[in-house]
Design a protein around this motif. Structure first.
Motif, PDB file in Angstrom:
ATOM      1  N   GLU A  34       5.034   2.325 -12.027  1.00  0.00           N
ATOM      2  CA  GLU A  34       5.453   1.413 -10.972  1.00  0.00           C
ATOM      3  C   GLU A  34       4.455   0.268 -10.862  1.00  0.00           C
ATOM      4  O   GLU A  34       3.256   0.447 -11.097  1.00  0.00           O
ATOM      5  N   GLN A  35       4.972  -0.910 -10.479  1.00  0.00           N
ATOM      6  CA  GLN A  35       4.129  -2.095 -10.433  1.00  0.00           C
ATOM      7  C   GLN A  35       4.181  -2.760  -9.066  1.00  0.00           C
ATOM      8  O   GLN A  35       5.146  -2.594  -8.304  1.00  0.00           O
ATOM      9  N   ILE A  36       3.140  -3.537  -8.784  1.00  0.00           N
ATOM     10  CA  ILE A  36       2.966  -4.210  -7.502  1.00  0.00           C
ATOM     11  C   ILE A  36       2.591  -5.666  -7.760  1.00  0.00           C
ATOM     12  O   ILE A  36       1.775  -5.955  -8.645  1.00  0.00           O
ATOM     13  N   LEU A  37       3.196  -6.567  -7.009  1.00  0.00           N
ATOM     14  CA  LEU A  37       2.797  -7.967  -7.018  1.00  0.00           C
ATOM     15  C   LEU A  37       1.991  -8.239  -5.762  1.00  0.00           C
ATOM     16  O   LEU A  37       2.313  -7.732  -4.686  1.00  0.00           O
ATOM     17  N   PHE A  38       0.935  -9.056  -5.887  1.00  0.00           N
ATOM     18  CA  PHE A  38       0.156  -9.380  -4.699  1.00  0.00           C
ATOM     19  C   PHE A  38      -0.471 -10.759  -4.836  1.00  0.00           C
ATOM     20  O   PHE A  38      -0.597 -11.314  -5.937  1.00  0.00           O
ATOM     21  N   ILE A  39      -0.839 -11.321  -3.680  1.00  0.00           N
ATOM     22  CA  ILE A  39      -1.509 -12.610  -3.613  1.00  0.00           C
ATOM     23  C   ILE A  39      -2.977 -12.373  -3.276  1.00  0.00           C
ATOM     24  O   ILE A  39      -3.283 -11.630  -2.339  1.00  0.00           O
ATOM     25  N   SER A 259      11.790   4.210   5.069  1.00  0.00           N
ATOM     26  CA  SER A 259      11.615   4.916   3.803  1.00  0.00           C
ATOM     27  C   SER A 259      12.876   4.715   2.966  1.00  0.00           C
ATOM     28  O   SER A 259      13.967   4.503   3.514  1.00  0.00           O
ATOM     29  N   PRO A 260      12.777   4.749   1.642  1.00  0.00           N
ATOM     30  CA  PRO A 260      13.956   4.484   0.797  1.00  0.00           C
ATOM     31  C   PRO A 260      15.156   5.381   1.084  1.00  0.00           C
ATOM     32  O   PRO A 260      16.294   4.963   0.880  1.00  0.00           O
ATOM     33  N   ASN A 261      14.919   6.608   1.580  1.00  0.00           N
ATOM     34  CA  ASN A 261      16.054   7.475   1.908  1.00  0.00           C
ATOM     35  C   ASN A 261      16.585   7.243   3.317  1.00  0.00           C
ATOM     36  O   ASN A 261      17.561   7.886   3.739  1.00  0.00           O
ATOM     37  N   GLY A 262      15.955   6.333   4.073  1.00  0.00           N
ATOM     38  CA  GLY A 262      16.436   5.984   5.400  1.00  0.00           C
ATOM     39  C   GLY A 262      16.151   7.000   6.484  1.00  0.00           C
ATOM     40  O   GLY A 262      16.654   6.868   7.603  1.00  0.00           O
ATOM     41  N   ARG A 263      15.308   7.993   6.208  1.00  0.00           N
ATOM     42  CA  ARG A 263      15.071   9.046   7.185  1.00  0.00           C
ATOM     43  C   ARG A 263      13.857   8.803   8.068  1.00  0.00           C
ATOM     44  O   ARG A 263      13.765   9.354   9.167  1.00  0.00           O
ATOM     45  N   GLN A 264      12.909   7.991   7.590  1.00  0.00           N
ATOM     46  CA  GLN A 264      11.674   7.779   8.324  1.00  0.00           C
ATOM     47  C   GLN A 264      11.383   6.294   8.510  1.00  0.00           C
ATOM     48  O   GLN A 264      11.827   5.463   7.722  1.00  0.00           O
ATOM     49  N   PRO A 300       9.262   2.339  -4.552  1.00  0.00           N
ATOM     50  CA  PRO A 300      10.714   2.496  -4.759  1.00  0.00           C
ATOM     51  C   PRO A 300      11.180   3.944  -4.708  1.00  0.00           C
ATOM     52  O   PRO A 300      12.307   4.224  -4.284  1.00  0.00           O
ATOM     53  N   GLN A 301      10.325   4.878  -5.104  1.00  0.00           N
ATOM     54  CA  GLN A 301      10.696   6.288  -5.084  1.00  0.00           C
ATOM     55  C   GLN A 301      10.462   6.943  -3.721  1.00  0.00           C
ATOM     56  O   GLN A 301      10.890   8.074  -3.498  1.00  0.00           O
ATOM     57  N   GLY A 302       9.750   6.247  -2.827  1.00  0.00           N
ATOM     58  CA  GLY A 302       9.520   6.782  -1.497  1.00  0.00           C
ATOM     59  C   GLY A 302       8.418   7.812  -1.408  1.00  0.00           C
ATOM     60  O   GLY A 302       8.239   8.437  -0.349  1.00  0.00           O
ATOM     61  N   ASN A 303       7.646   7.996  -2.473  1.00  0.00           N
ATOM     62  CA  ASN A 303       6.591   9.006  -2.453  1.00  0.00           C
ATOM     63  C   ASN A 303       5.218   8.442  -2.140  1.00  0.00           C
ATOM     64  O   ASN A 303       4.260   9.186  -1.952  1.00  0.00           O
ATOM     65  N   ARG A 304       5.104   7.095  -2.063  1.00  0.00           N
ATOM     66  CA  ARG A 304       3.823   6.464  -1.762  1.00  0.00           C
ATOM     67  C   ARG A 304       4.029   5.242  -0.879  1.00  0.00           C
ATOM     68  O   ARG A 304       5.131   4.692  -0.801  1.00  0.00           O
ATOM     69  N   MET A 305       2.936   4.822  -0.233  1.00  0.00           N
ATOM     70  CA  MET A 305       2.947   3.613   0.587  1.00  0.00           C
ATOM     71  C   MET A 305       1.767   2.735   0.198  1.00  0.00           C
ATOM     72  O   MET A 305       0.747   3.221  -0.285  1.00  0.00           O
ATOM     73  N   VAL A 325      -3.160   2.431  -2.252  1.00  0.00           N
ATOM     74  CA  VAL A 325      -1.947   3.235  -2.307  1.00  0.00           C
ATOM     75  C   VAL A 325      -2.282   4.615  -1.764  1.00  0.00           C
ATOM     76  O   VAL A 325      -3.315   5.196  -2.111  1.00  0.00           O
ATOM     77  N   VAL A 326      -1.422   5.135  -0.884  1.00  0.00           N
ATOM     78  CA  VAL A 326      -1.592   6.487  -0.364  1.00  0.00           C
ATOM     79  C   VAL A 326      -0.287   7.247  -0.548  1.00  0.00           C
ATOM     80  O   VAL A 326       0.789   6.651  -0.660  1.00  0.00           O
ATOM     81  N   ASN A 327      -0.380   8.566  -0.596  1.00  0.00           N
ATOM     82  CA  ASN A 327       0.815   9.392  -0.645  1.00  0.00           C
ATOM     83  C   ASN A 327       1.601   9.252   0.655  1.00  0.00           C
ATOM     84  O   ASN A 327       1.063   8.816   1.679  1.00  0.00           O
ATOM     85  N   ALA A 328       2.853   9.638   0.630  1.00  0.00           N
ATOM     86  CA  ALA A 328       3.720   9.453   1.792  1.00  0.00           C
ATOM     87  C   ALA A 328       3.267  10.250   3.008  1.00  0.00           C
ATOM     88  O   ALA A 328       3.683   9.945   4.130  1.00  0.00           O
ATOM     89  N   ASP A 329       2.400  11.251   2.796  1.00  0.00           N
ATOM     90  CA  ASP A 329       1.866  12.000   3.935  1.00  0.00           C
ATOM     91  C   ASP A 329       0.517  11.460   4.388  1.00  0.00           C
ATOM     92  O   ASP A 329      -0.139  12.044   5.256  1.00  0.00           O
TER      93      ASP A 329
END
Length: 350
Positions: A34-39, A259-264, A300-305, A325-329
């Protein structure tokens, strides 16, 4: 052991019938990085970069320091949009930094791509506009706003509009602020018809991944008390899911807290970072990252923020910031950038 033998036999059979030069991908191979764009930059010299989510593969995409803002990526991940403050225009490029070109009108800013990637909403001359994603057919969609009476700020009413985002593939939401009066939340069709008022005093609003709900935070009677509220896109079934919470998006970037699944939903309180379950309104505190960190979006997978964590010197003066980057928990923070400059915003590549 028998299953492993069958699997090896199937791969061998495929190799026998494939033309030379073709490769067989092992189904257990890892997914693409997975990739990230930043300024990043400082002293009015910024560039747009791309980096892998593990901190590797850093690439400077622009190589022409300027004043860049409002990073957006189309849903298919093929086009990057940003505002160039130097020439006051929205620009596009591919994720590898090539084919950079201005798009549409001058002095357009705060681009917001529709969920289907076909339309672009933006602010220009204190009005909300929509155009096709290729820059054609620009039109004003906020022209039917009710008139503003003179405000306490002076004889000439002082007000401004701020684009929130799309509440469907063809309907856009925005905020109008009236000096010393408050903020009113509107939605309108992409052709400018069907303008309706949805709420008063929202700070920001975000569409759920399935495009059925909107989350927003709002103030209560001009006190510093906010609530995170969820409602259907037509304004029905409104309910508070968290007290005294802030959603991201109070600056020129606006990352979606769903979250990508819309639950959180991600939200922030004075004691740090939280996630709330939209279904039952139960929330939990995230131990990481530190309190002084800005939310930059879900993977995109919802496992990280992704977060932007500021750094201070011994005098508590902000001197730099880094992407984490941190895990979703909230566990497992990883510093991606590790430099002495400022990362002002970032976005995951779909």
């Amino acid at each position: 052991m028998r299953d492993a033998g069958i699997r090896s036999a199937l791969i061998a059979a495929l190799l026998a019938i494939l033309p030379a030069g073709c490769e067989v991908l092992d189904p257990e191979d890892e997914a693409p990085q997975e990739q990230i764009l930043f300024i990043s930059g400082q002293d009015n010299a910024e560039d747009i970069y791309r980096i892998n989510a593990d901190g590797s593969g850093l690439i400077n995409l622009t190589r022409s320091p300027g004043r860049y803002q409002s990073l957006e990526v189309t849903p298919d991940g093929r086009t990057v949009l940003f505002h160039n403050e130097t020439d006051c225009q929205i620009w596009t490029m591919t994720p590898d930094g090539s084919n950079q070109q201005p798009l549409g009108e001058s002095c357009a800013r705060l681009p917001r791509v529709s969920p289907n990637g076909q339309l672009l909403a933006y602010e220009n001359e204190n009005a909300i506009h929509v155009m096709e994603i290729d820059g054609t057919e620009p039109r004003t969609v906020s022209q039917d706003l009710p008139p503003v009476q003179p405000s306490p700020c002076g004889e000439t009413p002082k007000w401004s509009v701020w684009p929130f985002g799309w509440v469907s593939a063809s309907r856009f939401a925005f905020r109008r602020h009236i000096c010393q009066v408050g903020n009113t939340y509107y939605s309108v069709n992409a052709d400018g018809s069907g303008l309706i008022e949805l709420d008063f005093n929202p700070e920001t609003a975000h569409l759920s991944p399935d495009a059925t709900q909107v989350a927003f935070d709002r103030t209560h009677d001009w006190v510093d008390q906010r609530s995170v509220t969820v409602m259907n896109v037509d304004g029905s079934n409104r309910r508070e899911v968290a007290d005294d919470g802030w959603l991201p998006g109070h600056s020129w970037y606006s990352r979606n807290p769903w979250s990508p699944n819309g639950r959180q939903l991600y939200f922030w309180r004075a004691d740090g970072h939280h996630l709330v379950d939209v279904g039952n309104s139960t929330s939990r505190h995230l131990a990481e990252p530190p309190i002084e960190a800005g939310f930059m979006g879900w993977s995109p997978q919802g496992n990280r923020m992704l977060f932007n964590v500021i750094e201070r010197d011994q005098n508590r003066v902000i001197v730099a910031s880094d992407l984490y980057v941190v895990n979703a928990d909230g566990t497992g923070p990883v510093n991606l950038t590790r430099n002495a400059t400022f990362e002002t915003e970032a976005v995951w590549v779909p």
